[in-house]
Design an enzyme around this catalytic site. Structure first.
Site, mmCIF file in Angstrom:
data_model
loop_
_atom_site.group_PDB
_atom_site.id
_atom_site.type_symbol
_atom_site.label_atom_id
_atom_site.label_comp_id
_atom_site.label_asym_id
_atom_site.label_seq_id
_atom_site.Cartn_x
_atom_site.Cartn_y
_atom_site.Cartn_z
ATOM 1 N N ASN A 1 -13.475 9.022 -1.906
ATOM 2 C CA ASN A 1 -14.054 7.940 -2.699
ATOM 3 C C ASN A 1 -13.810 6.668 -1.945
ATOM 4 O O ASN A 1 -12.658 6.329 -1.661
ATOM 5 C CB ASN A 1 -13.361 7.816 -4.062
ATOM 6 C CG ASN A 1 -13.838 8.860 -5.042
ATOM 7 O OD1 ASN A 1 -14.946 9.358 -4.930
ATOM 8 N ND2 ASN A 1 -12.996 9.175 -5.992
ATOM 9 N N SER B 1 -8.647 4.221 -5.433
ATOM 10 C CA SER B 1 -7.394 3.592 -5.840
ATOM 11 C C SER B 1 -6.789 2.771 -4.712
ATOM 12 O O SER B 1 -5.929 1.936 -4.950
ATOM 13 C CB SER B 1 -6.403 4.659 -6.301
ATOM 14 O OG SER B 1 -6.231 5.606 -5.268
ATOM 15 N N HIS C 1 -4.442 0.458 8.035
ATOM 16 C CA HIS C 1 -4.908 0.208 6.670
ATOM 17 C C HIS C 1 -6.330 -0.349 6.622
ATOM 18 O O HIS C 1 -7.050 -0.143 5.648
ATOM 19 C CB HIS C 1 -3.928 -0.792 6.026
ATOM 20 C CG HIS C 1 -4.209 -1.115 4.597
ATOM 21 N ND1 HIS C 1 -3.749 -0.334 3.557
ATOM 22 C CD2 HIS C 1 -4.902 -2.136 4.029
ATOM 23 C CE1 HIS C 1 -4.144 -0.872 2.406
ATOM 24 N NE2 HIS C 1 -4.840 -1.965 2.667
ATOM 25 N N CYS D 1 0.841 -1.209 0.000
ATOM 26 C CA CYS D 1 0.000 0.000 0.000
ATOM 27 C C CYS D 1 0.872 1.254 0.000
ATOM 28 O O CYS D 1 1.754 1.408 0.830
ATOM 29 C CB CYS D 1 -0.909 0.001 1.236
ATOM 30 S SG CYS D 1 -1.772 1.573 1.484
ATOM 31 N N HIS E 1 -6.957 2.030 1.813
ATOM 32 C CA HIS E 1 -6.441 2.739 2.985
ATOM 33 C C HIS E 1 -7.314 3.970 3.253
ATOM 34 O O HIS E 1 -7.623 4.715 2.336
ATOM 35 C CB HIS E 1 -4.983 3.152 2.747
ATOM 36 C CG HIS E 1 -4.278 3.500 4.016
ATOM 37 N ND1 HIS E 1 -3.323 2.704 4.588
ATOM 38 C CD2 HIS E 1 -4.435 4.562 4.836
ATOM 39 C CE1 HIS E 1 -2.914 3.262 5.714
ATOM 40 N NE2 HIS E 1 -3.570 4.397 5.885
ATOM 41 N N HIS F 1 -8.480 7.350 3.497
ATOM 42 C CA HIS F 1 -7.882 8.632 3.095
ATOM 43 C C HIS F 1 -8.891 9.445 2.299
ATOM 44 O O HIS F 1 -9.899 8.924 1.832
ATOM 45 C CB HIS F 1 -6.629 8.400 2.250
ATOM 46 C CG HIS F 1 -6.915 7.911 0.860
ATOM 47 N ND1 HIS F 1 -7.312 6.625 0.586
ATOM 48 C CD2 HIS F 1 -6.878 8.552 -0.344
ATOM 49 C CE1 HIS F 1 -7.493 6.474 -0.718
ATOM 50 N NE2 HIS F 1 -7.248 7.636 -1.313
ATOM 51 N N GLN G 1 -9.141 13.127 -0.468
ATOM 52 C CA GLN G 1 -8.390 14.028 -1.335
ATOM 53 C C GLN G 1 -8.846 15.459 -1.081
ATOM 54 O O GLN G 1 -9.996 15.712 -0.721
ATOM 55 C CB GLN G 1 -8.641 13.665 -2.782
ATOM 56 C CG GLN G 1 -8.311 12.212 -3.039
ATOM 57 C CD GLN G 1 -8.102 11.943 -4.507
ATOM 58 O OE1 GLN G 1 -7.388 12.678 -5.193
ATOM 59 N NE2 GLN G 1 -8.745 10.906 -4.987
ATOM 60 N N CYS H 1 0.347 3.336 3.497
ATOM 61 C CA CYS H 1 0.688 2.830 4.827
ATOM 62 C C CYS H 1 1.994 3.468 5.331
ATOM 63 O O CYS H 1 2.869 3.813 4.540
ATOM 64 C CB CYS H 1 0.832 1.307 4.794
ATOM 65 S SG CYS H 1 -0.728 0.418 5.012
HETATM 66 ZN ZN LIG Z 1 -2.396 1.186 3.690
#
Ligand SMILES: [Zn+2]
Ligand SMILES: [Zn+2]
Ligand SMILES: [Zn+2]
Length: 344
Positions: free
Chosen positions: A154, A162, A114, A51, A165, A167, A169, A54
């Site tokens: 997303n 994508s 993760h 990843c 994990h 996260h 944007q 990570c």
């Molecule tokens: Zn990750």
């Protein structure tokens, strides 16, 4: 609510976007011959060596992520925008119009683990993410060329995420993008005409009706909007009038984290899956002007319709005519409201 809205085809108006939506409640009875198998929830590890988000892992540009312990923010290695001097684009046509756009794209990891999703985060940890959203908005918004800061997540392969994990944007742009531009114009027009805020008034009507509210806390309400297009679309709205992340008090930041966890837990429980969605915030522009018309809110646009794998598609009449839905926003809210806030 008028009973006919439960039984017969009708149009509903979205006053934020000034668009209509077709609602066809009678169609929920039609036979379904599509896919019906449910998704399997794969076990996700807390650390994934491949990843790129990570802690301690290498990204594609060769940089190594620090051993971060809560939030971690960095510039997108494949940005859709760059901070560049604007050089005019001349096409020589009045129909083929283009103009330069500058800006910046950043990535914000919510947590080093993760395997986490918003629904499985702790309120304290997610509050740190809300703080980071406020900091990024203030920092990027203060740049003279940045007039809007759009924060979005997303979630899930179905939405083209994508990486699993946790996260989001952050895209900061020179021009105000079309969605917030249209919503801002509608809110400004409403304020000028009624001398009150469109979404403050809307929240009051929803609180009186209690039909589309999913859950609430002291600072926020989560509801399926009257004009929802996606089957289980929701909005999270602040109960008091405020325009942008930096204005949120400490209490409101904790309450936002809390309601985000509750809404996403209900989503996961709906089809017993890690529920995919695009989620994002609409806040006032950072163009240096006063924006009394802007009311801070979040939108959740989840694609799933009737199981972990059966999604709604925007095709046919929806691409060529207007959006359409079968289950009413009221029945979607009722289903979400009935779900547990304890994760399955
Ligand atoms: Zn990750
Ligand atoms: Zn308001
Ligand atoms: Zn909005």
């Amino acid at each position: 609510m008028n009973e006919l809205l439960n039984k017969r085809p009708h149009r509903r108006y979205n006053p934020l976007k000034k668009q209509w939506l077709l609602v066809s409640p009678q169609r929920t009875q039609r036979p379904w011959q599509g896919e019906t198998n449910d998704g399997v929830v794969a076990k996700v590890p807390s650390y994934e060596p491949t990843c790129y988000l990570c802690p301690g892992n290498k990204r594609s540009n060769g940089e190594t992520n620090p051993q971060y312990t809560n939030v971690f923010e960095f510039p997108n290695d494949f940005p859709a925008l760059r901070m560049e001097e604007a050089t005019p684009v001349e096409t020589g046509s009045k129909l083929m119009v283009a103009e330069p756009e500058s800006g910046t794209c950043r990535v914000l990891c919510f947590h080093p683990d993760h395997s986490l999703t918003l629904s499985q985060m702790k309120v304290d940890d997610l509050t740190l993410v809300v703080d980071a959203w406020a900091e990024e908005t203030a920092k990027l918004g203060a740049l003279p060329t940045i007039n809007y800061v759009e924060i979005f997540e997303n979630r899930g392969a179905m939405m083209g995420a994508s990486s699993p994990h946790p996260h989001c944007q952050i895209w900061a742009t020179e021009h105000i993008p079309d969605e917030p531009l249209a919503e801002g114009a509608a809110q400004a027009e409403y304020l000028a005409e009624h001398h009150s805020c469109l979404l403050c008034d809307y929240v009051k009507e929803e609180q009186a009706a209690q039909e589309r509210i999913v859950c609430e806390n002291e600072s926020f309400v989560a509801l399926v909007p009257f004009w929802a297009v996606w089957p289980f679309e929701t909005m999270i709205l602040s109960k008091t009038h405020l325009g942008a992340f930096p204005e949120l008090s400490a209490k409101q930041r904790t309450d936002l984290a809390e309601i985000l966890i509750r809404v996403t837990t209900r989503y996961d429980n709906l089809f017993q899956t890690s529920f995919p969605y695009t989620m994002g915030f609409h806040q006032s522009p950072t163009d240096g002007k006063e924006h009394p018309e802007w009311h801070f809110h979040a939108h959740f646009y989840p694609p799933l319709l009737r199981s972990a794998t059966i999604r709604k598609f925007m095709v046919g009449f929806e691409l060529l005519g207007m959006p359409q839905r079968d289950i009413t926003p009221e029945s979607a809210a009722e289903r979400l409201r009935a779900l547990s806030e304890v994760h399955f």
